[in-house]
Design an enzyme around this catalytic site. Structure first.
Site, PDB file in Angstrom:
ATOM      1  N   PHE A 208       1.975  -3.414   4.079  1.00  0.00           N
ATOM      2  CA  PHE A 208       2.343  -4.689   4.697  1.00  0.00           C
ATOM      3  C   PHE A 208       3.837  -4.947   4.456  1.00  0.00           C
ATOM      4  CE2 PHE A 208      -2.006  -7.104   4.608  1.00  0.00           C
ATOM      5  CZ  PHE A 208      -2.493  -6.211   5.550  1.00  0.00           C
TER       6      PHE A 208
ATOM      7  N   CYS B 295       0.807  -1.223   0.000  1.00  0.00           N
ATOM      8  CA  CYS B 295       0.000   0.000   0.000  1.00  0.00           C
ATOM      9  C   CYS B 295       0.841   1.275   0.000  1.00  0.00           C
ATOM     10  CB  CYS B 295      -0.960  -0.027   1.183  1.00  0.00           C
ATOM     11  SG  CYS B 295      -2.021  -1.483   1.151  1.00  0.00           S
TER      12      CYS B 295
ATOM     13  N   LYS C 218      -9.334   8.290   2.604  1.00  0.00           N
ATOM     14  CA  LYS C 218      -9.861   6.921   2.540  1.00  0.00           C
ATOM     15  C   LYS C 218     -11.259   6.837   3.157  1.00  0.00           C
ATOM     16  CE  LYS C 218      -5.503   4.304   2.468  1.00  0.00           C
ATOM     17  NZ  LYS C 218      -4.500   5.387   2.576  1.00  0.00           N
TER      18      LYS C 218
END
Length: 409
Positions: A397, A161, A333
């Site tokens: 991640f 991401c 977001k």
């Protein structure tokens, strides 16, 4: 060292398929969440997604290419086309000095899922000859380079991401150090299929809310996971000297970039936010500027319990607790969901537009404060605010942290 500026913007998002529509939606606090339509999720926990709507690929690609182009690649070509047209750079830059740094966190997962089904039902010999170029994560950059005859530096990054933010940062460094005159930088993603959503759900990363109006809640006490989205965000980065020589429109300057790793856990952020703190400090050290009240932070703000609390801690530790409470912070977001490898590109565009327009987009759907998230998240309503710096952060991640710092010229 060369100065680096932003001269073009392009995006495909769940709230609009161009920059003007996207910016209008997020400053109005409108979200793009709906019940999933791309696949049958009747027996799945995740019910809501941030799908791109009314995308017309024929505006950007010949119809004959559709069967050989993955959806995320179409998004990349579309956003890049918008950015190139916005910058007016086509034909105005030496192809050998024109680069593409466009990444994808996952690549062509839609194609992989579809062709795995073909193999299961009809045998491996019936798999599409276009499987590999549609699936591999570097081909979005390759297709963009082919379309625009960009023969210079080409680096398709993959850092989950944080992909698009790393792409912008590395493009900034390449121009700064003289390896290119202009680079198309950002990310593209489309993994809204049963396998992708099922995997993130099993990793306990996604919200299981069935209510689109109460699904993505960054920094809110009720947050319980992110809403998965898709799209692309691509910017034209250009040396200031090159942009001025061709009398280009300049949005802002990019002056700093941070790139660190937590080296802690596969999916969880470091509990003391060490990597994120160092990433923020790196970007400001490179810029030779100090954070102050005229700074806006477009936060990673995923709406997950760990990320939002850890990012809040990181901001406090990086800039000092007293100043942290005075800096406007928001998570877009809350309206577009998490676009994975594309998120940093779209969010960088939001930061650039905030700097240009003097308006801070809100953190929508903010209702219940959390003691662990107690900064100014610009709740629910856009805020006119005179800023001279905007910072966009991303985490991925594997512990990847990236941030890019923009300033007015």
């Amino acid at each position: 060292m060369k100065r680096v500026v932003i001269t073009g913007l392009g995006c495909i998002t769940p709230v609009g398929n161009d920059v003007e529509t996207f910016w209008g939606a997020i400053t109005a606090g409108k979200h793009g969440f709906t019940s999933v339509t791309r696949f049958d999720n009747a027996n799945m926990k995740a019910k809501v997604a941030a799908e791109v709507k009314d995308f017309n690929a024929e505006l950007y690609l010949p119809k004959s290419d559709f069967k050989r182009t993955d959806r995320h690649q179409m998004f990349a070509v579309a956003a890049a086309t918008q950015a190139v047209e916005d910058a007016g750079i086509q034909g105005a830059v030496d192809p050998l000095r024109f680069g593409v740094y466009v990444g994808s966190g996952i690549g062509g997962l839609d194609t992989m899922v579809a062709q795995a089904e073909v193999m299961t039902k009809r045998g491996a010999d019936r798999v599409s000859p276009f499987l590999i170029p549609m699936m591999i994560a570097n081909l979005a950059a390759g297709l963009v380079a082919i379309k625009f005859n960009a023969k210079g530096a080409n680096l398709p990054l993959v850092s989950a991401c944080a992909t698009a933010t790393h792409s912008i940062g590395e493009a900034f460094r390449a121009i700064k150090h003289g390896y290119a005159d202009a680079i198309l930088a950002g990310g593209a993603e489309s993994s809204l299929n049963a396998l992708g959503v099922g995997g993130f759900t099993s990793a306990q990363a996604l919200s299981t809310s069935a209510d689109p109006d109460n699904a993505s809640m960054p920094f809110d006490k009720r947050r319980n996971g992110f809403i998965m989205g898709e799209g692309a965000g691509i910017l034209v980065l250009e040396s200031y000297e090159h942009a001025k020589a061709r009398n280009a429109k300049i949005y802002c300057e990019i002056v700093g970039y941070g790139n660190t790793c937590d080296a802690y856990h596969v999916t969880a952020p470091h509990p003391k936010a060490e990597g994120t703190v160092n990433m923020i400090k790196q970007a400001f050290q490179e810029s030779q500027l100090a954070p102050d009240e005229k700074l806006y932070i477009n936060a990673h703000g995923t709406s997950t319990p760990l990320n939002d609390a850890t990012e809040t801690l990181a901001i406090k530790r990086a800039v000092g607790e007293q100043l942290a409470y005075k800096i406007p912070i928001s998570s877009t977001k809350s309206m577009i969901g998490h676009l994975l490898g594309a998120s940093g590109g779209v969010e960088a565009i939001a930061a650039v537009k905030a700097l240009e327009m003097g308006i801070i987009p809100p953190t929508a759907n903010y209702k219940e404060p959390d003691p662990a998230c107690d900064l100014d998240y610009v709740p629910n309503t856009a805020r006119p605010y005179a800023i001279d710096k905007a910072f966009s952060t991303s985490m991925g991640f594997g512990g990847h942290n990236a941030g890019v710092l923009f300033t007015k010229l």
